[in-house]
Design an enzyme around this catalytic site. Structure first.
Site, mmCIF file in Angstrom:
data_model
loop_
_atom_site.group_PDB
_atom_site.id
_atom_site.type_symbol
_atom_site.label_atom_id
_atom_site.label_comp_id
_atom_site.label_asym_id
_atom_site.label_seq_id
_atom_site.Cartn_x
_atom_site.Cartn_y
_atom_site.Cartn_z
ATOM 1 N N LYS A 67 0.806 -1.229 0.000
ATOM 2 C CA LYS A 67 0.000 0.000 0.000
ATOM 3 C C LYS A 67 0.835 1.273 0.000
ATOM 4 C CE LYS A 67 -4.123 -2.051 2.055
ATOM 5 N NZ LYS A 67 -5.147 -1.954 3.107
ATOM 6 N N ASN A 88 -5.021 1.909 -1.476
ATOM 7 C CA ASN A 88 -5.481 0.543 -1.745
ATOM 8 C C ASN A 88 -6.230 0.442 -3.073
ATOM 9 O OD1 ASN A 88 -7.838 1.887 -0.857
ATOM 10 N ND2 ASN A 88 -8.758 -0.047 -0.225
ATOM 11 N N GLY A 128 -3.167 0.702 17.481
ATOM 12 C CA GLY A 128 -2.192 0.593 16.403
ATOM 13 C C GLY A 128 -1.943 1.938 15.748
ATOM 14 N N GLY A 130 0.172 1.826 12.614
ATOM 15 C CA GLY A 130 0.810 1.461 11.348
ATOM 16 C C GLY A 130 -0.066 1.810 10.162
ATOM 17 N N TYR A 222 -10.398 -10.511 9.481
ATOM 18 C CA TYR A 222 -11.540 -11.434 9.491
ATOM 19 C C TYR A 222 -10.986 -12.848 9.376
ATOM 20 C CZ TYR A 222 -10.828 -11.498 4.412
ATOM 21 O OH TYR A 222 -10.277 -11.621 3.163
#
Length: 279
Positions: A67, A88, A128, A130, A222
């Site tokens: 990405k 993306n 997070g 990142g 997921y």
């Protein structure tokens, strides 16, 4: 009439549900296209994108770990991709490479539409700092929660991410804060796990006392990787959700960019959960 070609690029990619999702979008909206997964060698990303363009490819989704590289290839970059520093979605048009990021919009749409939880005036904890967190923070702010706390093991990374989004947060009247994971206090309406803990099979990176009773605990992953986080949330009285809805919703936004048609994301999400045995 030749079919338009699209793909998802990543490594590894065999697990990707994107070809199924976009093929179903095309069937339901009457669009003539082919969408495939391409596993790209780590040092061949730019070359692989150019090869796809040379073959007549119209656009591609980008997933881990490309990405940031994808954003660097762009001739034109959307505001949300600039803010995220990652993209993306690539669109190939008139010799130009257009970069966008639909991850954050996909997350917000899943929470607000599919889970029916308006984010406005809520207290949100983003775990997070990142690429995954960077991709969603802008659209989260635009949903106007009262507070967003970005918590990360390395607090300097959280602080840098917050600083980049501070002007937008001020504009939306959202209080934005960076904290060390160990320094968290208080409870939150929504907790979003954007750390690599689910990918790595690691433990939940935060104590249960950050959860309000009935809070939404959302893992951007997921499948099997997300299960430990979802189980933890359920055991502590939270409403667990995986990131499958985010996957479908970000794909719907990409499809809209490419084809000018909004596909029925909620229907495709319900069908995908049936396919995966989650219904």
């Amino acid at each position: 009439m030749p079919l338009d070609h699209y793909c998802v690029m990543g490594h590894p990619i065999s697990h990707s549900r994107s070809p199924w999702i976009h093929t179903r979008f095309a069937e339901l909206t009457g669009q003539a296209l082919v969408y495939q997964a391409r596993d790209i060698a780590l040092d061949h990303f730019a070359h692989s994108v150019q090869s796809f363009v040379d073959e007549g490819g119209r656009g591609c989704n980008i997933t881990v770990p490309f990405k940031f590289q994808a954003a660097a290839l762009a001739s034109h970059t959307s505001e949300r991709a600039l803010l995220a520093g990652a993209c993306n979605v690539l669109t190939f048009q008139d010799g130009q490479v257009l970069a966008d990021n639909t991850d954050g919009l996909g997350l917000v749409n899943d929470i607000e539409r599919n889970l029916q939880l308006p984010l406005k005036a809520r207290r949100v904890l983003l775990l997070g700092a990142g690429g995954a967190a960077a991709g969603v923070l802008g659209p989260l702010i635009q949903a106007q929660p009262s507070h967003i706390t970005v918590a990360n093991r390395t607090v300097s990374k959280a602080s840098a991410l917050v600083a980049r989004h501070q002007a937008l947060a001020t504009l939306q009247n959202t209080e934005l804060l960076a904290l060390d994971l160990q320094a968290l206090k208080g409870d939150f309406d929504v907790i979003i796990n954007a750390t690599a803990s689910s990918l790595q099979g690691a433990g939940v990176p935060v104590a249960a006392n950050v959860l309000k009773p009935g809070a939404l605990a959302y893992d951007m992953m997921y499948g099997a990787g997300a299960q430990a986080f979802l189980d933890w949330a359920r055991q502590h009285g939270a409403q667990p959700s995986d990131g499958l809805g985010m996957l479908v919703e970000q794909a719907a936004e990409a499809f809209l960019i490419w084809r000018g048609v909004r596909p029925p994301a909620a229907q495709v999400l319900a069908e995908l959960r049936l396919v995966l045995g989650q219904a």
